[in-house]
Each structure stands twice: as C-alpha cells, then as structure tokens.
Design a protein around this motif. Structure first.
Motif, PDB file in Angstrom:
ATOM      1  N   MET A   1       0.252  -1.322  -0.281  1.00  0.00           N
ATOM      2  CA  MET A   1       0.069   0.363  -0.026  1.00  0.00           C
ATOM      3  C   MET A   1       0.623   1.796   0.529  1.00  0.00           C
ATOM      4  SD  MET A   1      -2.657   1.135   2.426  1.00  0.00           S
ATOM      5  CE  MET A   1      -4.417   1.840   1.954  1.00  0.00           C
ATOM      6  N   GLN A   2       0.733   2.019  -0.843  1.00  0.00           N
ATOM      7  CA  GLN A   2       1.515   3.407  -0.972  1.00  0.00           C
ATOM      8  C   GLN A   2       1.114   4.537   0.447  1.00  0.00           C
ATOM      9  OE1 GLN A   2       0.241   5.369  -4.682  1.00  0.00           O
ATOM     10  NE2 GLN A   2       1.816   6.679  -4.234  1.00  0.00           N
ATOM     11  N   ASP A   3       1.859   4.975   1.212  1.00  0.00           N
ATOM     12  CA  ASP A   3       2.209   5.617   2.386  1.00  0.00           C
ATOM     13  C   ASP A   3       2.332   6.918   1.471  1.00  0.00           C
ATOM     14  OD1 ASP A   3       2.901   7.255   4.301  1.00  0.00           O
ATOM     15  OD2 ASP A   3       4.200   6.436   5.179  1.00  0.00           O
ATOM     16  N   ILE A   4       1.337   7.857   1.246  1.00  0.00           N
ATOM     17  CA  ILE A   4       0.867   8.848   0.540  1.00  0.00           C
ATOM     18  C   ILE A   4       1.101  10.387   2.062  1.00  0.00           C
ATOM     19  CG2 ILE A   4      -0.965  10.900   0.429  1.00  0.00           C
ATOM     20  CD1 ILE A   4      -1.300   8.326  -1.565  1.00  0.00           C
ATOM     21  N   GLU A   5       1.095  10.299   3.102  1.00  0.00           N
ATOM     22  CA  GLU A   5       2.337  10.750   3.430  1.00  0.00           C
ATOM     23  C   GLU A   5       3.309  10.576   3.827  1.00  0.00           C
ATOM     24  OE1 GLU A   5       0.518  12.814   7.007  1.00  0.00           O
ATOM     25  OE2 GLU A   5      -1.578  12.414   6.940  1.00  0.00           O
ATOM     26  N   ARG A   6       4.147   9.631   3.858  1.00  0.00           N
ATOM     27  CA  ARG A   6       5.486   9.850   3.684  1.00  0.00           C
ATOM     28  C   ARG A   6       6.212  10.455   2.065  1.00  0.00           C
ATOM     29  NH1 ARG A   6       7.399   4.199   1.353  1.00  0.00           N
ATOM     30  NH2 ARG A   6       6.034   5.585  -0.794  1.00  0.00           N
ATOM     31  N   ASP A   7       4.890  10.154   0.830  1.00  0.00           N
ATOM     32  CA  ASP A   7       4.850  10.546  -0.231  1.00  0.00           C
ATOM     33  C   ASP A   7       4.876  12.290  -0.464  1.00  0.00           C
ATOM     34  OD1 ASP A   7       5.850   8.276  -1.739  1.00  0.00           O
ATOM     35  OD2 ASP A   7       3.508   7.791  -2.330  1.00  0.00           O
ATOM     36  N   LEU A   8       3.737  12.690   0.601  1.00  0.00           N
ATOM     37  CA  LEU A   8       4.005  14.054   0.308  1.00  0.00           C
ATOM     38  C   LEU A   8       5.343  15.079   0.746  1.00  0.00           C
ATOM     39  CD1 LEU A   8       0.524  14.210   2.071  1.00  0.00           C
ATOM     40  CD2 LEU A   8       1.285  15.156  -0.180  1.00  0.00           C
ATOM     41  N   ARG A   9       6.257  14.171   1.110  1.00  0.00           N
ATOM     42  CA  ARG A   9       7.556  14.757   1.815  1.00  0.00           C
ATOM     43  C   ARG A   9       7.888  15.009   1.340  1.00  0.00           C
ATOM     44  NH1 ARG A   9       7.745  16.410   7.497  1.00  0.00           N
ATOM     45  NH2 ARG A   9       6.146  15.629   8.830  1.00  0.00           N
TER      46      ARG A   9
END
Length: 171
Positions: A1-9
């Motif tokens: 599953m994609q970690d969007i909060e990590r991707d935002l950073r």
C-alpha cells in the motif's frame, strides 16, 4: 500500500531544492503527465511546463531548502495538504540574503498505472510570512506593527459601531 503522507514529504523535498535532476525525477515519479499547477503568479499545464516553473525557481536560488510543518491526507477526496516554508537565498541578491516564505501545497491524487499520482497541485503563499521571517523587519512586524494594527482596527470598529453606522448600512 502506498504511504501518501511519506510521499507528500518526498514531493516537497524533491521540489524545494536547487537540484534540478531531483526535481525532474520527483515530477516523473509523483505527477501525472497532464498535471495542472496553480501558482499565485502563474499556471502550468503538464509535467514539462511544471518542470520549467521549478527550473526557473530552483535555478534562481543559491540556497533552497524546505521546512515541513504539517502534512495531511484525506482518503475520501484524495487530497493532500502540506504546510511548509521555503528557505531561499536569491541569486539576484547575491545569494547571501536569506529569505523565507510559508505556504500550503494542496495536491489531488488519482490512480494511474496502479499507483496514486498527483494531477492537480496548488500553491498558496502566506504573503506576510516574507516580512515576518525577515531578519530586521520580522521583529518590527511582530512586536510593533501587529500591535498598532490590532488597536487601529478594533478601536475603529468599536467607534463605527458606537455611532451606529452598522445599523444604517444594508446587510
């Protein structure tokens, strides 16, 4: 599953940099080909135009680093928000004057090729932050100007209210 909060950073760290190769890689990794960038001063349509905007910004700074304060993601609307500051030293000022601006990046995601990518990116600047973070003006703005503005605005309202002007103005 994609970690969007990590991707935002990762998106912020990959775009707020003087490393144009990292900027390009970030665009290719996290943004759709048809992304739309809505910036306070311009619009960019597509990943290539968006790169040109960031190329101009990153190339005109001797220092450009992010300071991330908050990230959030709404799964239902597939919208992410990052509150951060850009610390930068413009080359036009000799690259020695440190400036800072606070902003919000609002990004909308959609599925593409089995992963979520950003198709809409909007930057919202906090204009007063440039003054607030300035070395000399910042302390004057915070301690003197805001105090005077508070008194002038609140007392003016109270005077207008006391005279009854609000009662004769159409709502």
């Amino acid at each position: 599953m994609q970690d969007i909060e990590r991707d935002l950073r990762r998106v912020v760290n990959g775009m707020v940099t003087t490393d144009q190769d990292l900027c390009r890689k970030t665009l290719e990794t996290y943004y759709t080909e048809d992304v739309e960038l809505v910036h306070p001063f311009l619009l960019a349509h597509g990943r290539e135009q968006m790169f040109e905007v960031f190329q101009m910004w990153t190339g005109s700074q001797s220092v450009l680093t992010p300071e991330i304060f908050h990230t959030t993601y709404n799964e239902e609307t597939q919208t992410g928000i990052v509150e951060f500051a850009q610390n930068f030293n413009p080359k036009v000022l000799g690259g020695i004057v440190p400036l800072k601006i606070r902003l919000l990046a609002v990004v909308k995601w959609r599925e593409e090729g089995g992963v979520k990518k950003i198709y809409h990116h909007r930057d919202i600047h906090v204009p007063t932050s440039v003054i607030e973070y300035s070395p000399v003006l910042g302390s004057i703005y915070d301690t003197i100007y805001r105090d005077i503005a508070f008194k002038v605005l609140t007392k003016s309202y109270q005077l207008v209210d006391k005279v009854g002007i609000w009662n004769v103005m159409p709502a």
